[in-house]
Every structure is written in C-alpha cells, then in structure tokens.
Design a protein around this motif. Structure first.
Motif, PDB file in Angstrom:
ATOM      1  N   GLN A 227      68.043 -29.202  -5.201  1.00 27.81           N
ATOM      2  CA  GLN A 227      69.429 -29.057  -5.623  1.00 27.81           C
ATOM      3  C   GLN A 227      69.885 -27.603  -5.452  1.00 27.81           C
ATOM      4  OE1 GLN A 227      71.352 -31.661  -6.512  1.00 27.81           O
ATOM      5  NE2 GLN A 227      69.575 -32.966  -6.086  1.00 27.81           N
ATOM      6  N   VAL A 228      70.985 -27.427  -4.760  1.00 30.57           N
ATOM      7  CA  VAL A 228      71.600 -26.115  -4.619  1.00 30.57           C
ATOM      8  C   VAL A 228      73.050 -26.248  -5.054  1.00 30.57           C
ATOM      9  CG1 VAL A 228      72.255 -24.271  -3.035  1.00 30.57           C
ATOM     10  CG2 VAL A 228      70.084 -25.459  -2.713  1.00 30.57           C
ATOM     11  N   ASP A 229      73.440 -25.472  -6.065  1.00 34.30           N
ATOM     12  CA  ASP A 229      74.784 -25.581  -6.632  1.00 34.30           C
ATOM     13  C   ASP A 229      75.765 -24.763  -5.795  1.00 34.30           C
ATOM     14  OD1 ASP A 229      76.859 -26.169  -8.340  1.00 34.30           O
ATOM     15  OD2 ASP A 229      76.455 -24.463  -9.666  1.00 34.30           O
ATOM     16  N   ILE A 230      76.676 -25.455  -5.125  1.00 35.25           N
ATOM     17  CA  ILE A 230      77.704 -24.777  -4.333  1.00 35.25           C
ATOM     18  C   ILE A 230      79.063 -25.210  -4.853  1.00 35.25           C
ATOM     19  CG2 ILE A 230      78.684 -24.430  -2.032  1.00 35.25           C
ATOM     20  CD1 ILE A 230      75.992 -25.101  -0.824  1.00 35.25           C
ATOM     21  N   LYS A 231      79.831 -24.252  -5.350  1.00 35.48           N
ATOM     22  CA  LYS A 231      81.160 -24.558  -5.874  1.00 35.48           C
ATOM     23  C   LYS A 231      82.183 -24.548  -4.735  1.00 35.48           C
ATOM     24  CE  LYS A 231      80.071 -22.338 -10.298  1.00 35.48           C
ATOM     25  NZ  LYS A 231      80.399 -21.217 -11.207  1.00 35.48           N
ATOM     26  N   HIS A 261      80.511 -18.337   2.461  1.00 38.82           N
ATOM     27  CA  HIS A 261      80.240 -18.406   1.018  1.00 38.82           C
ATOM     28  C   HIS A 261      80.638 -17.064   0.424  1.00 38.82           C
ATOM     29  CE1 HIS A 261      77.570 -18.447  -2.636  1.00 38.82           C
ATOM     30  NE2 HIS A 261      78.152 -19.636  -2.723  1.00 38.82           N
ATOM     31  N   ARG A 288      73.340 -24.578   2.660  1.00 38.73           N
ATOM     32  CA  ARG A 288      72.451 -24.868   1.541  1.00 38.73           C
ATOM     33  C   ARG A 288      71.074 -24.241   1.766  1.00 38.73           C
ATOM     34  NH1 ARG A 288      70.912 -29.741   1.350  1.00 38.73           N
ATOM     35  NH2 ARG A 288      70.415 -29.893  -0.874  1.00 38.73           N
ATOM     36  N   TYR A 292      69.505 -21.324  -0.525  1.00 39.90           N
ATOM     37  CA  TYR A 292      68.224 -21.590  -1.191  1.00 39.90           C
ATOM     38  C   TYR A 292      67.246 -20.446  -0.948  1.00 39.90           C
ATOM     39  CZ  TYR A 292      63.729 -23.844  -2.144  1.00 39.90           C
ATOM     40  OH  TYR A 292      62.475 -24.140  -2.610  1.00 39.90           O
ATOM     41  N   GLU A 295      68.310 -17.360  -2.919  1.00 44.85           N
ATOM     42  CA  GLU A 295      67.954 -17.428  -4.343  1.00 44.85           C
ATOM     43  C   GLU A 295      66.446 -17.249  -4.555  1.00 44.85           C
ATOM     44  OE1 GLU A 295      69.933 -17.407  -6.915  1.00 44.85           O
ATOM     45  OE2 GLU A 295      71.622 -17.300  -5.532  1.00 44.85           O
TER      46      GLU A 295
END
Length: 367
Positions: A227-231, A261, A288, A292, A295
């Motif tokens: 899971q990668v949170d992308i707003k 991004h 993504r 990832y 991070e």
C-alpha cells in the motif's frame, strides 16, 4: 585433455554441492506442498491480492526445485560423458560444452544467492538521463539504453519502454523502461549512479576527445500487495503528444501522460500505450514504485537518500568509466573491476560488474 577437464570439473563440483545445500530442496518442496493446498481452496480466488502473493511464491518455489533438478541432471550427464571417455569414446567437445554450460549456470546462481534484500526479487524500473554536454551526452545516454536492453535480453528478461524523449540531433533527453524478470531490481542496483564515457566524438569535426556523463536510477516495481498512500490533490497530470520510438499512433493524439508528485518533486512519464488511459495507469504504477523506494530510503535513514543519488552529472561523481580513447577499458570505481573488451560490455555483458558489486555490498553488510 580429458584429464584437464576432470580437474576443471572437480573444482566446479564443489560449487555445485554448495549451491545444492543452499537451495535445500527438501524445505521448498515442503513449502510448495502447503501452498498447493491453499491453491486448491476455491475461497482463495475471492481475494485477488492474497491469491497474487501466493501464486508468486508458488512460482518461486517451483523455480527453486526446477533449478535443483537441472543441476542434478547436468552432473549426471557430465559423469556419463566421463565414463564414455574412459571407454575410449571421443566426447571431448561434448564434455567441454557441458562443463562450460554448467559453469555459466553456477555463476548465475552464485550471483542470485547474493540477493537477499527486501525487494531484490522484484521487477525493476530504470531511468536514464544525459548530463551536460548536449548531443554528445544524449548520444551516450542512448548507448546506455541499448546496453541495458541487451543485458535484459541476455538474461531472458522482458522489457517495456515506458517513455523515450529523443534528442534534437541524436541520442535522447531521457528514457524510462521496465525490466520484468526474477531478481531484476536486485541485479540492477549495481547500476545506480553516474556513468562516464571518454571517446573521440563523432559529432566533433576536429576529432577531439570528449568526456560525457549520464545518470542511471533504478527502483523496484511494486504490486497491489504493498500500500502506498497517494493523495489526488498532490498530483499534477499533464498530457502531450507522444514522440520518439513507437508505433503509428505516435504524434497523432495527446495520449502521453506526465504525472508530477508535488510534495516530493518526483516526475514520471509514459507514452508507450496507444490510449491515454493506459498510459496514465502505467505512469501511476511507476509513481507508486518510486514513492515506495523514496519512503524506504527515509525509513532506513541511509546515508544515501534518493535525491542525493541524483548527484551533479559531472567529474568526480561517476561509478563507472567507459574509455574508448586513448585506450580501451571499462572500470568500476567502487569495486575496481576492469574489463578490456569494451564492445562486449556495451553489448550487455555486465555480469562481472554486477557480481563484484553484490559481493562488495554483502561484505559491507557483514562488517
């Protein structure tokens, strides 16, 4: 000559034994039996993410067992040839070929045994940018693109060219492509950094020697299980007409997609597909993956952050030099490995550099 081959094979047998112990077929055979029970459960397929993870693990275990069986078969074949040779049969050429083939397999497996990172087994997304120097550096970046595509072909990996921005006169301004294959990311981590070329420039009428630079960056391709949170509000999406390498649809519609991004400044582009929707989908996968890796670098608090890997593409920051003039040599500045056959390296033979880098990395982890 058969005696020499026996001596050569004796040394190789020790490595084969070590590899078979490393593969430890009994353990993956037991694990595979457990997975087959899960695969037989109809409820598994109602959870796409779980089924995808299990099927990927199933294939990995099947590959391990297939490799162990292949090693055993090759050993049996070579033993049979030696028996025939002792009986007076002329099988020297067959023996030499079988031993050479086994040696290549052993070297490949030894390299893979060095890959134990969290994402080493994943596919890779590789991006190439030329340094300062205009046409000369852009041509060098294009040479690197061909080198990596040939490397992937030699490995039996599939490649997908996601984005290609051609140079104005020759070469390219940037390229991003995906390498699909077992351990693609782990193997290509050795290529992250700045690559330097020294040659007589084909673009200089005075035939002077030029130095060019290009940077290579690699990130693991991640799947839906991570899971990668992308707003949505953090994204800027631009569309434009495709250019460069492609099919008949190139330059006909605004099908190419560029996504920025905003919080990190990471930019991805894709123009490989005919439709804008598919290019956007592919670009989001690339984004993504890059986020990832971004991070992960922050969490590990490594000395080398992702942005720091984008060093000034200039003197002093290179990881490897490719010298065509006044002598011919490819030298890795981290491992000190040198190869005189530059053409072979540029045609995708990167194994000496990859293997040396992975050995060095393992040594640093153990220190």
């Amino acid at each position: 000559m058969v005696e020499e081959l026996e001596q050569e094979y004796t040394a190789l047998k020790d490595k084969v034994r070590d590899l078979r112990e490393y593969l430890d077929a009994a353990k993956p055979r037991q694990q595979l039996a457990e997975i087959e029970k899960q695969v037989a459960d109809p409820n598994l397929w109602s959870n796409p993410e779980k089924s995808q993870t299990i099927m990927r693990e199933r294939k990995r275990l099947q590959d391990v067992l297939s490799t162990e069986e292949d090693l055993l078969r090759r050993e049996t074949d070579i033993k049979t040839y030696f028996d025939l040779a002792r009986e007076g049969e002329n099988v020297e050429s067959e023996l030499r070929g079988e031993i050479g083939s086994l040696r290549e397999m052993v070297e490949r497996l030894e390299t893979e045994s060095l890959l134990s990172g969290e994402n080493d087994a994943r596919n890779a997304i590789l991006t190439i940018h030329p340094g300062a120097g205009g046409t000369e550096s852009q041509d060098w970046a294009d040479m690197l693109l061909r080198m990596y595509l040939r490397w992937a072909e030699r490995q039996g990996f599939q490649t997908i060219l996601n984005d290609y921005q051609p140079g104005e006169e020759a070469g390219m301004k940037s390229a991003t492509f995906t390498v699909n294959g077992e351990y693609a990311f782990g193997l290509l981590t050795s290529e992250i950094g700045v690559h330097r070329l020294v040659r007589i420039s084909p673009f200089d009428q005075a035939k002077r020697r030029h130095t060019s630079f290009a940077s290579v960056f690699v990130s693991p391709e991640i799947d839906e299980s991570i899971q990668v949170d992308i707003k949505p509000e953090d994204l800027r999406v631009d569309t434009y007409r495709s250019s460069g390498k492609g099919g008949q649809h190139v330059n006909t519609t605004d099908s190419a997609v560029r996504i920025t991004h905003t919080p990190t400044g990471i930019v991805v582009s894709c123009q490989n597909e005919r439709s804008q929707h598919k290019n956007r989908e592919r670009a989001m996968t690339m984004l993504r993956s890059k986020l990832y890796e971004f991070e992960l670098e922050k969490k590990r608090e490594a000395s080398r952050k992702i942005e720091e890997s984008k060093l000034d593409i200039d003197f002093g920051s290179q990881i490897r030099s490719y010298v065509l003039q006044p002598y011919r040599m490819v030298k890795d500045h981290r491992t000190k490995v040198e190869v005189g056959d530059v053409d072979r390296v540029l045609d995708g033979d990167l194994q000496p550099f990859i293997r040396a880098y992975l050995l060095t990395r393992r040594g640093e982890k153990q220190a």
